[in-house]
Scaffold this active site. Structure first.
Site, PDB file in Angstrom:
ATOM      1  N   GLY A  36     -24.356-117.273 -20.555  1.00  0.00           N
ATOM      2  CA  GLY A  36     -23.573-117.624 -21.744  1.00  0.00           C
ATOM      3  C   GLY A  36     -24.031-118.971 -22.287  1.00  0.00           C
ATOM      4  O   GLY A  36     -24.266-119.126 -23.496  1.00  0.00           O
ATOM      5  N   HIS A  37     -24.184-119.958 -21.391  1.00  0.00           N
ATOM      6  CA  HIS A  37     -24.657-121.278 -21.820  1.00  0.00           C
ATOM      7  C   HIS A  37     -26.100-121.179 -22.357  1.00  0.00           C
ATOM      8  O   HIS A  37     -26.429-121.805 -23.363  1.00  0.00           O
ATOM      9  CB  HIS A  37     -24.663-122.258 -20.642  1.00  0.00           C
ATOM     10  CG  HIS A  37     -23.310-122.554 -20.086  1.00  0.00           C
ATOM     11  ND1 HIS A  37     -22.932-122.222 -18.805  1.00  0.00           N
ATOM     12  CD2 HIS A  37     -22.234-123.173 -20.647  1.00  0.00           C
ATOM     13  CE1 HIS A  37     -21.693-122.620 -18.585  1.00  0.00           C
ATOM     14  NE2 HIS A  37     -21.239-123.193 -19.688  1.00  0.00           N
ATOM     15  N   GLY A 147     -19.045-120.788 -27.598  1.00  0.00           N
ATOM     16  CA  GLY A 147     -19.052-119.364 -27.245  1.00  0.00           C
ATOM     17  C   GLY A 147     -17.782-118.660 -27.689  1.00  0.00           C
ATOM     18  O   GLY A 147     -16.683-119.219 -27.623  1.00  0.00           O
TER      19      GLY A 147
END
Ligand code: PAF
Length: 282
Positions: A36-37, A147
């Site tokens: 995700g990062h 996100g």
């Protein structure tokens, strides 16, 4: 890639960047990087001349009985990952420098901080809004990347940036999931194997609910009840909330219409997982 711990040093470095008319993309994180990062870093890398990633486990966004102490901290590993993603600077300040003795100022984005996760985490979003304000003021980025998994956090930061006239654009990037649908999160590392096997029920339930809505169901209550039973029947998860809300305002809706978000929070043992799905209903 450089690791900078000092606020003044980072400011000076970025002043030089701006004086060359280079753009700064900023990814705020609490470290313990996962895909995700990386997706945020990659987007920032594609769009900007310089990419700054902050790694700061922010004490003010954790409640007294939450996981501040045990939150995963792995700066050496994160450093290697960030290098691979061609990040230019990791900003890694200490809590003592971010919140100096006599610290008094907190940012409160009213109303939307109180719903959804705000109900079970009362001061959480004040801590988030405060630290993100500080990080924006320190880095003065052109674009900040967040996100969609933390959808409420993203909505709150967007409102704060608009209301307080921060000079930064915000890009919200899609949720990154494991093959089985589980949304990537640093907190997934707390899950036992059994809980890991059960946790994909969150996304399966969201997709099931979306399909029901797209085939004509319009009652939020019946959708929420269906998700609740599906999670209870197929896992040991304890539901914190399941809500159908307007995707932009986060206001709860009774009759499903327009662009909606279904947001859920479920506890597996002590680990609280969140997930959401946003789509246009009919
Ligand atoms: O999403 C996070 O990792 C944090 O809440 C943030 C935005 C870095 C603020 O501490």
């Amino acid at each position: 890639m450089r690791i900078i711990r000092s606020i003044n040093l980072l400011r000076n470095e970025l002043k030089a960047v701006r004086s060359k008319n280079q753009t700064i993309g900023f990814v705020p994180t609490m470290g313990a990087f996962h895909e995700g990062h990386f997706s945020l870093m990659r987007k920032a890398r594609r769009d900007n001349d310089i990419v700054v990633v902050s790694v700061f486990v922010n004490p003010t966004q954790f409640g007294p009985h939450e996981d501040f102490k045990k939150y995963p901290r792995q700066i050496k590993i994160d450093e290697l990952f960030a290098k691979k993603e061609k990040v230019d600077i990791i900003f890694y300040p200490s809590a003592e420098k971010m919140y100096q003795p006599g610290y008094l100022t907190y940012v409160n984005v009213t109303n939307i901080s109180k719903v959804l996760c705000g109900r079970s985490r009362p001061n959480h979003f004040n801590g988030v809004a405060t630290v993100v304000s500080k990080l924006i003021n320190i880095t003065e980025p052109d674009v900040m990347y967040l996100g969609q998994k933390d959808a409420q956090q993203a909505a709150i930061i967007k409102a704060m940036v608009k209301d307080l006239n921060f000079n930064v654009r915000i890009k919200i990037c899609p949720i990154v999931r494991e093959k089985n649908g589980l949304a990537m999160s640093s907190r997934n590392s707390y899950l036992s194997q059994k809980q890991r096997d059960e946790a994909p029920i969150l996304y399966k339930s969201l997709v099931g609910a979306k399909n029901k809505i797209l085939s004509g169901k319009t009652s939020s209550k019946s959708i929420i009840n269906w998700i609740d039973s599906n999670i209870k029947d197929n896992s040991s998860g304890i539901v914190d909330y399941i809500e159908c809300v307007n995707a932009d305002t986060l206001d709860p809706i009774t009759k499903i219409k327009g662009r909606i978000m279904i947001a859920i929070a479920v506890k597996f043992g002590k680990t609280r997982l969140i997930d959401n799905i946003v789509f246009h209903s009919r």
